[in-house]
Design an enzyme around this catalytic site. Structure first.
Site, PDB file in Angstrom:
ATOM      1  N   ASP A   1      -4.292   0.980  -1.867  1.00 16.33           N
ATOM      2  CA  ASP A   1      -3.897   2.136  -2.682  1.00 16.33           C
ATOM      3  C   ASP A   1      -2.513   1.840  -3.249  1.00 16.33           C
ATOM      4  O   ASP A   1      -2.163   0.675  -3.432  1.00 16.33           O
ATOM      5  CB  ASP A   1      -3.913   3.414  -1.835  1.00 16.33           C
ATOM      6  CG  ASP A   1      -4.223   4.663  -2.652  1.00 16.33           C
ATOM      7  OD1 ASP A   1      -3.505   4.889  -3.646  1.00 16.33           O
ATOM      8  OD2 ASP A   1      -5.157   5.408  -2.319  1.00 16.33           O
TER       9      ASP A   1
ATOM     10  N   HIS B   1      -2.645  -0.479  -5.976  1.00 16.95           N
ATOM     11  CA  HIS B   1      -2.741   0.335  -7.185  1.00 16.95           C
ATOM     12  C   HIS B   1      -1.430   0.399  -7.967  1.00 16.95           C
ATOM     13  O   HIS B   1      -1.328   1.146  -8.928  1.00 16.95           O
ATOM     14  CB  HIS B   1      -3.200   1.754  -6.819  1.00 16.95           C
ATOM     15  CG  HIS B   1      -4.623   1.818  -6.352  1.00 16.95           C
ATOM     16  ND1 HIS B   1      -5.273   2.995  -6.089  1.00 16.95           N
ATOM     17  CD2 HIS B   1      -5.532   0.823  -6.095  1.00 16.95           C
ATOM     18  CE1 HIS B   1      -6.510   2.744  -5.691  1.00 16.95           C
ATOM     19  NE2 HIS B   1      -6.684   1.427  -5.679  1.00 16.95           N
TER      20      HIS B   1
END
Length: 457
Positions: free
Chosen positions: A281, A304
């Site tokens: 993430d 991310h």
């Protein structure tokens, strides 16, 4: 007659002299009497005024050397375990920890609490030691303050998370937590191993949302350690001030769900530098309540990217300001530097500067997304978090999908966007790359950009 009288007188004088001598001879000498009584052990004092001769002193016996008792421990506001210490360092081994990587019981957990309690209440500086070449299986635990300032958690070994639901109990949101502390440092070359792969395929059973969390603390330093395979977020700071993270390694697979690297919320004065992050993430996630955040010389990938938000979720109010990201390398990430907000939110996010950002094989390096939605479809709402004063300076490298995407709110357009030194090349991959996109985005561009960005108003 005269001669007789004189003879009689002489005779009388002689008799008187003899009687006097006899009388004196029969009397006791007071000095001799006193000495005699002393020799007999009598305590009677002599009758005359002259002091008696002093008796010879008895030989002195050699006395045993005196031992100085150990000082009593200073009373503490809360009970502290007995100090089993080497200097001011308190090892968990001295308090009963096994370090065999297998023992999972109350005794192991208590050993960590006892070592922490001893260090916590010891006069500063003090340290709790998790020794090297050992593995400690430890369930959820909270190291709470207040403590004496300048306490160190020296992590040289490995701490392993349990994988059974029973070990976690109920209502546990954190694994290793440090609460309400001032001037605390977590340092060493050790590892925090979350063993999250057990839970990633069954996310509904996740029992912890962070491996290492700090709450309500100030002057916090985390340096040198490795955090890997967390169930979800690896390192979290909530309601903290004056935080420094340096030389930390965070590692999880790129497909591990919700495994943020470093998560900040309601924290002020945070510096993150010289840190490597690979996760599933956001490498760094900055949420509401944060200000004065400095991020320098970090590496991210997979992951991310570095994100501010999502802000305003559930129609909440956001407040984020003064965030600087400088000298960051991002490789193979979903985004580079991103600001994301939910529709329906309110408040502000302002004063952001992203400079000297290098990207390689990043899908979209520059992103503002005010229509962020984690579900398949989200409700359209007019209220939005106001975004302003955002600078991108020196973002260079390669992208795979789209170089720039600035999607701002209709009701709250983005203002004060400044672009300079943008040099982004489409990677040589199959498929068509997209042109830069802007919507309700206002600002200025200094110098040429690659590709040209004509959509900024």
């Amino acid at each position: 007659m005269a001669n007789d009288t004189g003879g009689l007188r002489g005779l009388v004088a002689i008799l008187l002299l003899v009687m006097f001598i006899a009388t004196c001879g029969s009397a006791r000498d007071p000095v001799k009497y006193s000495l005699a009584n002393q020799n007999e052990g009598s305590k009677r004092k002599p009758s005359n005024s002259n002091p008696p001769p002093k008796p010879s002193p008895k030989p002195k016996m050699r006395s045993k050397p005196k031992t100085t008792p150990n000082p009593e421990p200073t009373p503490s506001p809360t009970p502290a375990p007995p100090a089993i210490k080497r200097g001011s360092t308190f090892s968990v081994l001295d308090y009963g920890a096994k370090g065999d990587g297998a023992t999972e019981d109350t005794e192991q957990w208590q050993a960590f609490l006892d070592a922490w309690g001893a260090a916590c209440h010891h006069e500063a500086p003090s340290a709790m030691l998790v020794p090297s070449n050992r593995e400690f299986l430890v369930g959820p635990i909270s190291f709470s303050g207040p403590c004496e300032p300048n306490i160190v958690f020296q992590l040289d070994g490995t701490i392993i998370a349990p994988t059974s639901a029973k070990a976690w109990g109920t209502g546990r949101l954190q694994w290793l937590e440090f609460r309400v502390l001032e001037q605390v440092k977590i340092q060493g070359r050790g590892t925090i191993e979350g063993r999250g792969s057990v839970w990633w395929s069954n996310t509904q059973y996740l029992l912890s949302n962070s491996a290492l969390r700090f709450y309500g603390s100030s002057k916090v330093t985390v340096t040198g350690i490795t955090i890997q395979n967390s169930q979800q977020c690896h390192l979290k700071f909530d309601s903290c001030q004056a935080v420094e993270v340096s030389g930390v390694t965070i590692s999880s697979p790129g497909d591990s769900p919700n495994t943020d690297g470093i998560h900040l919320q309601n924290s002020v004065g945070v510096t993150i530098r010289s840190t490597d992050m690979a996760c599933g993430d956001d490498c760094i996630s900055i949420q509401t309540g944060c200000s004065n955040i400095q991020i320098q010389n970090v590496k991210c990938g997979p992951g991310h990217g570095i994100s501010i938000g999502g802000l305003g979720k559930g129609n909440t109010q956001a407040a984020v300001s003064d965030v600087t990201v400088q000298n960051a390398d991002l490789v193979g990430t979903l985004t580079g530097v991103r600001i994301k907000t939910w529709q329906g939110g309110s408040g502000y996010a302002k004063g952001f500067r992203f400079s000297n950002i290098k990207v390689s094989q990043v899908m979209t390096p520059i992103v503002i997304d005010q229509f962020y939605c984690e579900q398949t479809k989200c409700k359209n709402q007019t209220s939005a978090v106001a975004l302003s004063d955002i600078t991108y300076d020196g973002v260079v490298g390669t992208y795979t999908v789209q170089p720039v995407r600035l999607a701002c709110s209709d009701s709250k357009p983005c203002s004060g966007i400044h672009l300079s030194g943008i040099q982004l090349q489409g990677a040589q991959q199959r498929g068509k790359v997209l042109d830069p996109f802007c919507w309700k985005a206002f600002g200025d561009i200094k110098g040429p950009t690659e590709p040209p960005i004509h959509c900024l108003q």
